[in-house]
Design a protein around this motif. Sequence first.
Motif, PDB file in Angstrom:
ATOM      1  N   GLY A 115       0.824  -1.203   0.000  1.00 46.98           N
ATOM      2  CA  GLY A 115       0.000   0.000   0.000  1.00 46.98           C
ATOM      3  C   GLY A 115       0.853   1.246   0.000  1.00 46.98           C
ATOM      4  O   GLY A 115       2.087   1.189  -0.093  1.00 46.98           O
ATOM      5  N   LEU A 116       0.187   2.398   0.094  1.00 51.18           N
ATOM      6  CA  LEU A 116       0.894   3.688   0.127  1.00 51.18           C
ATOM      7  C   LEU A 116       1.383   3.962   1.545  1.00 51.18           C
ATOM      8  O   LEU A 116       0.609   3.816   2.497  1.00 51.18           O
ATOM      9  CB  LEU A 116      -0.055   4.818  -0.299  1.00 51.18           C
ATOM     10  CG  LEU A 116      -0.240   5.037  -1.800  1.00 51.18           C
ATOM     11  CD1 LEU A 116      -0.896   3.838  -2.462  1.00 51.18           C
ATOM     12  CD2 LEU A 116      -1.061   6.295  -2.038  1.00 51.18           C
ATOM     13  N   PRO A 117       2.661   4.374   1.683  1.00 51.55           N
ATOM     14  CA  PRO A 117       3.209   4.563   3.024  1.00 51.55           C
ATOM     15  C   PRO A 117       2.329   5.450   3.915  1.00 51.55           C
ATOM     16  O   PRO A 117       1.975   5.047   5.028  1.00 51.55           O
ATOM     17  CB  PRO A 117       4.575   5.219   2.773  1.00 51.55           C
ATOM     18  CG  PRO A 117       4.937   4.866   1.372  1.00 51.55           C
ATOM     19  CD  PRO A 117       3.660   4.661   0.625  1.00 51.55           C
ATOM     20  N   ASP A 118       1.942   6.629   3.442  1.00 46.82           N
ATOM     21  CA  ASP A 118       1.194   7.557   4.303  1.00 46.82           C
ATOM     22  C   ASP A 118      -0.137   6.974   4.747  1.00 46.82           C
ATOM     23  O   ASP A 118      -0.571   7.177   5.883  1.00 46.82           O
ATOM     24  CB  ASP A 118       0.925   8.879   3.569  1.00 46.82           C
ATOM     25  CG  ASP A 118       2.209   9.678   3.390  1.00 46.82           C
ATOM     26  OD1 ASP A 118       3.238   9.281   3.968  1.00 46.82           O
ATOM     27  OD2 ASP A 118       2.165  10.693   2.667  1.00 46.82           O
ATOM     28  N   VAL A 119      -0.788   6.275   3.835  1.00 49.07           N
ATOM     29  CA  VAL A 119      -2.109   5.717   4.153  1.00 49.07           C
ATOM     30  C   VAL A 119      -1.958   4.537   5.119  1.00 49.07           C
ATOM     31  O   VAL A 119      -2.646   4.460   6.141  1.00 49.07           O
ATOM     32  CB  VAL A 119      -2.840   5.266   2.869  1.00 49.07           C
ATOM     33  CG1 VAL A 119      -4.169   4.607   3.223  1.00 49.07           C
ATOM     34  CG2 VAL A 119      -3.055   6.451   1.927  1.00 49.07           C
ATOM     35  N   GLN A 120      -1.029   3.634   4.795  1.00 47.95           N
ATOM     36  CA  GLN A 120      -0.885   2.434   5.624  1.00 47.95           C
ATOM     37  C   GLN A 120      -0.388   2.787   7.031  1.00 47.95           C
ATOM     38  O   GLN A 120      -0.917   2.292   8.023  1.00 47.95           O
ATOM     39  CB  GLN A 120       0.075   1.444   4.955  1.00 47.95           C
ATOM     40  CG  GLN A 120      -0.438   0.877   3.639  1.00 47.95           C
ATOM     41  CD  GLN A 120      -1.802   0.247   3.748  1.00 47.95           C
ATOM     42  OE1 GLN A 120      -2.828   0.898   3.564  1.00 47.95           O
ATOM     43  NE2 GLN A 120      -1.867  -1.029   4.099  1.00 47.95           N
ATOM     44  N   PHE A 121       0.626   3.636   7.106  1.00 46.85           N
ATOM     45  CA  PHE A 121       1.158   3.999   8.431  1.00 46.85           C
ATOM     46  C   PHE A 121       0.141   4.880   9.167  1.00 46.85           C
ATOM     47  O   PHE A 121       0.032   4.825  10.393  1.00 46.85           O
ATOM     48  CB  PHE A 121       2.516   4.702   8.298  1.00 46.85           C
ATOM     49  CG  PHE A 121       3.539   3.900   7.513  1.00 46.85           C
ATOM     50  CD1 PHE A 121       3.477   2.514   7.465  1.00 46.85           C
ATOM     51  CD2 PHE A 121       4.571   4.535   6.819  1.00 46.85           C
ATOM     52  CE1 PHE A 121       4.410   1.768   6.734  1.00 46.85           C
ATOM     53  CE2 PHE A 121       5.514   3.796   6.092  1.00 46.85           C
ATOM     54  CZ  PHE A 121       5.424   2.422   6.047  1.00 46.85           C
ATOM     55  N   GLY A 122      -0.610   5.681   8.409  1.00 49.15           N
ATOM     56  CA  GLY A 122      -1.636   6.527   9.014  1.00 49.15           C
ATOM     57  C   GLY A 122      -2.725   5.708   9.689  1.00 49.15           C
ATOM     58  O   GLY A 122      -3.231   6.086  10.749  1.00 49.15           O
ATOM     59  N   LYS A 123      -3.077   4.577   9.084  1.00 47.39           N
ATOM     60  CA  LYS A 123      -4.100   3.726   9.698  1.00 47.39           C
ATOM     61  C   LYS A 123      -3.602   3.161  11.028  1.00 47.39           C
ATOM     62  O   LYS A 123      -4.356   3.066  11.996  1.00 47.39           O
ATOM     63  CB  LYS A 123      -4.496   2.592   8.737  1.00 47.39           C
ATOM     64  CG  LYS A 123      -5.367   3.078   7.582  1.00 47.39           C
ATOM     65  CD  LYS A 123      -5.916   1.948   6.736  1.00 47.39           C
ATOM     66  CE  LYS A 123      -4.974   1.520   5.662  1.00 47.39           C
ATOM     67  NZ  LYS A 123      -5.580   0.651   4.620  1.00 47.39           N
ATOM     68  N   ASP A 141       6.414   2.740  -1.382  1.00 47.03           N
ATOM     69  CA  ASP A 141       7.544   3.631  -1.131  1.00 47.03           C
ATOM     70  C   ASP A 141       8.349   3.652  -2.439  1.00 47.03           C
ATOM     71  O   ASP A 141       8.683   2.585  -2.973  1.00 47.03           O
ATOM     72  CB  ASP A 141       8.377   3.018   0.013  1.00 47.03           C
ATOM     73  CG  ASP A 141       9.648   3.799   0.302  1.00 47.03           C
ATOM     74  OD1 ASP A 141      10.158   4.520  -0.582  1.00 47.03           O
ATOM     75  OD2 ASP A 141      10.145   3.659   1.430  1.00 47.03           O
ATOM     76  N   PRO A 142       8.644   4.839  -2.990  1.00 49.22           N
ATOM     77  CA  PRO A 142       9.356   4.893  -4.277  1.00 49.22           C
ATOM     78  C   PRO A 142      10.683   4.139  -4.259  1.00 49.22           C
ATOM     79  O   PRO A 142      11.177   3.714  -5.308  1.00 49.22           O
ATOM     80  CB  PRO A 142       9.600   6.397  -4.487  1.00 49.22           C
ATOM     81  CG  PRO A 142       8.621   7.093  -3.613  1.00 49.22           C
ATOM     82  CD  PRO A 142       8.312   6.179  -2.471  1.00 49.22           C
TER      83      PRO A 142
END
Length: 209
Positions: A115-123, A141-142
């Motif tokens: 998944g996308l880092p910001d979204v996954q870590f945000g959850k 993550d790029p």
Amino acid sequence: MAAIFFDVDGTLVRWRGDYGDVLADAFERAAGGSRGEWLEHYDDQFFHHFGAFADDPYHQAFADVCDEHDLDCDPGDLAEALVAAEFDAVEPVPGVAATVEALAERHTLGILTNGLPDVQFGKVAEIGLLDRFDARVASHDPEIEATKPDREIYEAAKSRVDADRYVMVGDDREPDIDGAREHGFETVHVDATAADLSAPDFRTLSVLL
Ligand SMILES: [Mg+2]
């Protein structure tokens, strides 16, 4: 010392309801309404852009939906609304907080997620546990651009922590168990949807001993 990596969706967090309702909520918030055909088209386009490692698959998928269905709204607003709706809709998998707290006392914990880092870590931040995870690895993550069960993402996780043993905890067979095992992890399968008690298999048991 072991490095114990956790999957996110279905392992640390789960949706309070159905994901379709989360997506509909985002359309309601940013487009003032929602229709089944928009949701379906969004899903198709999201997986297309996600699979291609697009910069922002949420934004691009909403742009496609707005184009196709002549919606007069901003794809960026829709993308923002969806992430906000996702954060509002997550809850911890029952029992996960106590387990994470206990394991963090003796081991290094990590996140290993598609998944996308910001979204996954945000959850994970939403359920108050992000600080417990020192190593954070997300497919989009790029610097990684590989999804479980591809070798590169497990290698990226192992390169982040120097440990005697690597353990993967997750709910999904291919990415969290079969793929992880093939690339040097011991594995623990969890099932956040189980309505009743279920016993771990013998391999799970051996990891816990
Ligand atoms: Mg999962």
